[in-house]
Scaffold this active site. Structure first.
Site, PDB file in Angstrom:
ATOM      1  N   ASP A 114       0.868  -1.188   0.000  1.00  0.00           N
ATOM      2  CA  ASP A 114       0.000   0.000   0.000  1.00  0.00           C
ATOM      3  C   ASP A 114       0.906   1.241   0.000  1.00  0.00           C
ATOM      4  O   ASP A 114       0.832   2.073   0.888  1.00  0.00           O
ATOM      5  CB  ASP A 114      -0.969  -0.008   1.198  1.00  0.00           C
ATOM      6  CG  ASP A 114      -0.266   0.019   2.541  1.00  0.00           C
ATOM      7  OD1 ASP A 114       0.899  -0.451   2.643  1.00  0.00           O
ATOM      8  OD2 ASP A 114      -0.872   0.511   3.518  1.00  0.00           O
TER       9      ASP A 114
ATOM     10  N   ASP B  93       6.783   1.066   2.255  1.00  0.00           N
ATOM     11  CA  ASP B  93       6.594   0.066   1.203  1.00  0.00           C
ATOM     12  C   ASP B  93       7.548   0.382   0.047  1.00  0.00           C
ATOM     13  O   ASP B  93       8.159  -0.517  -0.537  1.00  0.00           O
ATOM     14  CB  ASP B  93       5.160   0.108   0.648  1.00  0.00           C
ATOM     15  CG  ASP B  93       4.111  -0.101   1.715  1.00  0.00           C
ATOM     16  OD1 ASP B  93       3.562  -1.191   1.823  1.00  0.00           O
ATOM     17  OD2 ASP B  93       3.837   0.864   2.456  1.00  0.00           O
TER      18      ASP B  93
ATOM     19  N   ASN C  35      -2.443   2.815   3.248  1.00  0.00           N
ATOM     20  CA  ASN C  35      -1.865   4.117   3.593  1.00  0.00           C
ATOM     21  C   ASN C  35      -2.566   5.258   2.855  1.00  0.00           C
ATOM     22  O   ASN C  35      -2.685   6.371   3.365  1.00  0.00           O
ATOM     23  CB  ASN C  35      -0.376   4.158   3.226  1.00  0.00           C
ATOM     24  CG  ASN C  35       0.477   3.410   4.229  1.00  0.00           C
ATOM     25  OD1 ASN C  35       0.257   3.485   5.433  1.00  0.00           O
ATOM     26  ND2 ASN C  35       1.456   2.670   3.737  1.00  0.00           N
TER      27      ASN C  35
ATOM     28  N   THR D  40       2.973  -6.244   2.715  1.00  0.00           N
ATOM     29  CA  THR D  40       3.319  -5.131   3.600  1.00  0.00           C
ATOM     30  C   THR D  40       2.209  -4.087   3.702  1.00  0.00           C
ATOM     31  O   THR D  40       2.454  -2.961   4.120  1.00  0.00           O
ATOM     32  CB  THR D  40       4.632  -4.453   3.132  1.00  0.00           C
ATOM     33  OG1 THR D  40       4.414  -3.898   1.832  1.00  0.00           O
ATOM     34  CG2 THR D  40       5.793  -5.424   3.094  1.00  0.00           C
TER      35      THR D  40
ATOM     36  N   PHE E  26      -1.595  -0.653  12.225  1.00  0.00           N
ATOM     37  CA  PHE E  26      -2.367  -0.168  11.081  1.00  0.00           C
ATOM     38  C   PHE E  26      -2.830  -1.256  10.106  1.00  0.00           C
ATOM     39  O   PHE E  26      -4.013  -1.323   9.758  1.00  0.00           O
ATOM     40  CB  PHE E  26      -1.571   0.904  10.319  1.00  0.00           C
ATOM     41  CG  PHE E  26      -2.277   1.360   9.085  1.00  0.00           C
ATOM     42  CD1 PHE E  26      -3.357   2.223   9.155  1.00  0.00           C
ATOM     43  CD2 PHE E  26      -1.901   0.887   7.831  1.00  0.00           C
ATOM     44  CE1 PHE E  26      -4.038   2.615   8.017  1.00  0.00           C
ATOM     45  CE2 PHE E  26      -2.571   1.269   6.688  1.00  0.00           C
ATOM     46  CZ  PHE E  26      -3.643   2.142   6.782  1.00  0.00           C
ATOM     47  N   ASN E  27      -1.905  -2.090   9.610  1.00  0.00           N
ATOM     48  CA  ASN E  27      -2.296  -3.053   8.562  1.00  0.00           C
ATOM     49  C   ASN E  27      -3.389  -3.999   9.050  1.00  0.00           C
ATOM     50  O   ASN E  27      -4.271  -4.393   8.290  1.00  0.00           O
ATOM     51  CB  ASN E  27      -1.090  -3.870   8.082  1.00  0.00           C
ATOM     52  CG  ASN E  27      -0.115  -3.033   7.277  1.00  0.00           C
ATOM     53  OD1 ASN E  27      -0.495  -2.032   6.685  1.00  0.00           O
ATOM     54  ND2 ASN E  27       1.147  -3.437   7.269  1.00  0.00           N
TER      55      ASN E  27
ATOM     56  N   HIS F 186       9.313   0.136   8.615  1.00  0.00           N
ATOM     57  CA  HIS F 186       8.690  -1.160   8.935  1.00  0.00           C
ATOM     58  C   HIS F 186       8.813  -2.201   7.818  1.00  0.00           C
ATOM     59  O   HIS F 186       9.292  -3.311   8.020  1.00  0.00           O
ATOM     60  CB  HIS F 186       7.195  -0.982   9.214  1.00  0.00           C
ATOM     61  CG  HIS F 186       6.863   0.086  10.175  1.00  0.00           C
ATOM     62  ND1 HIS F 186       6.918  -0.102  11.534  1.00  0.00           N
ATOM     63  CD2 HIS F 186       6.455   1.369   9.991  1.00  0.00           C
ATOM     64  CE1 HIS F 186       6.556   1.007  12.148  1.00  0.00           C
ATOM     65  NE2 HIS F 186       6.268   1.922  11.235  1.00  0.00           N
ATOM     66  N   ASP F 187       8.259  -1.834   6.649  1.00  0.00           N
ATOM     67  CA  ASP F 187       8.060  -2.844   5.596  1.00  0.00           C
ATOM     68  C   ASP F 187       9.380  -3.405   5.064  1.00  0.00           C
ATOM     69  O   ASP F 187       9.445  -4.563   4.638  1.00  0.00           O
ATOM     70  CB  ASP F 187       7.243  -2.237   4.441  1.00  0.00           C
ATOM     71  CG  ASP F 187       5.841  -1.852   4.894  1.00  0.00           C
ATOM     72  OD1 ASP F 187       5.397  -2.361   5.939  1.00  0.00           O
ATOM     73  OD2 ASP F 187       5.204  -1.040   4.214  1.00  0.00           O
TER      74      ASP F 187
END
Ligand code: BDR
Ligand code: CA
Length: 331
Positions: free
Chosen positions: A11, A16, A41, A139, A180-181, A259-260
């Protein structure tokens, strides 16, 4: 090093974007078969356009991009309700925080997503036709994978491993309960965790990804590459530093979790994760703790183990790995 065939589901999204870049800069390790996009996102048209921009930046317009779900499976969470408020804010200095920009600050492209194809059906078609098992790197919200798996559970016969950025043990972000995800599409996460009973499923929790960060020194290092990718990395890290300092301070100033990208670093070198356990993980769907990942650490749990849960990261290793991968673009 064995070359893995991978499919991303993203996203995009600043982190990402950096995850995609890092994988494409490691052709000895990864063959990227395609990139599916999902709302998260930003709304789907933006996450797709941003993904296409990233590919253009790397001169990789040949990688297929396939648009997927515009909305979560069940949840009423939509872009406006979940994060707009956070994305469109200003910090105490009055600076706009362009976290996960609607359009990433890199040129658009004439390449487009595949026509007449949904990510879920493309995933099924591609996996079922694969002669070699494929690794899925997810992700964003897990909607596309959940749809594909519900329609054709036999796709798992063609999956080597699934690596996701999702959830948390002690850490959360979207709400006091949820990452979030998972919060964006909790039912899709629940379906995905079921797949972990059948194929290896590894989850980068926020606990691990909050330790997978870059700093202003890293941003400066990458800008010195003196090319468009270096500038892009600098810009994205700088935006993330601003966003974390203002919106979600993590105890140490001036750190920007990516993160991703931890999913990609883990596939390159699993020792970047310093604490990982195979455990039972479930998701709370609905109610006050909507989207909470319930990580069951009890030794005597009667519930089946389904997820390799990553809890901690070797930060120095992560920083060096990802920066030196980006630096490949100058050689
Ligand atoms: C996750 O949510 C998104 O904002 C990021 O891209 C990452 O995938 C972190 O919670
Ligand atoms: Ca993401």
């Amino acid at each position: 090093m064995r070359k893995r065939k991978i499919i991303f589901d993203v996203d995009t999204g600043s982190d990402d974007a950096l995850a995609i870049v890092s994988a494409l800069l490691c052709p000895e390790a990864f063959e990227v078969l395609g990139i599916c996009t999902v709302a998260g996102n930003r709304p789907l048209p933006n996450t797709t356009d941003n993904t296409l921009r990233v590919l253009e930046l790397l001169g990789r317009g040949d990688v297929p991009v396939i648009m997927g779900a515009e909305k979560p499976l069940v949840a009423k969470n939509d872009f406006t309700r979940v994060i707009r408020q956070v994305l469109e804010t200003k910090n105490e200095k009055g600076e706009t925080i362009a976290y996960h920009a609607e359009s990433l600050p890199i040129p658009p492209t004439t390449h487009t997503a595949l026509e007449n194809e949904h990510a879920a059906t493309w995933l099924i078609k591609t996996l079922m036709a694969a002669e070699e098992k494929i690794t899925l790197v997810l992700t964003g919200p897990l909607t596309n994978f959940a749809l594909a798996y519900r329609i054709a559970p036999e796709i798992l016969d063609h999956v080597e491993e699934i690596v996701i950025m999702a959830g948390g043990d002690n850490q959360t972000n979207s709400t006091g309960a949820a990452e979030f995800n998972v919060f964006f599409d909790p039912e899709a996460a629940w379906i995905t965790f079921d797949a972990g009973l059948k194929v290896p499923l590894t989850m980068m929790t926020l606990d691990a990804t909050h330790q997978a960060y870059l700093t202003p020194a890293d941003a400066d290092r990458l800008r010195k590459m003196n090319n468009p990718l270096g500038q892009f990395c600098y810009d994205e890290i700088t935006e993330r530093l601003k966003a974390y300092n203002y919106l979600q301070p993590l105890g140490t100033p001036d750190i920007a979790p990516i993160h991703d990208a931890l999913c990609v670093m883990y596939l390159l070198d699993p020792t970047v994760i310093t604490k990982k356990e195979f455990l039972h993980v479930d998701v709370v769907c609905g109610g006050i703790a909507n989207g909470l990942t319930l990580v069951d650490t009890r030794i005597w749990t009667p519930d089946p183990k389904n997820v390799n849960v990553c809890f901690a990261t070797d930060t120095a290793k992560f920083r060096e790995m990802i920066c030196s991968i980006f630096e490949r673009s100058v050689h």
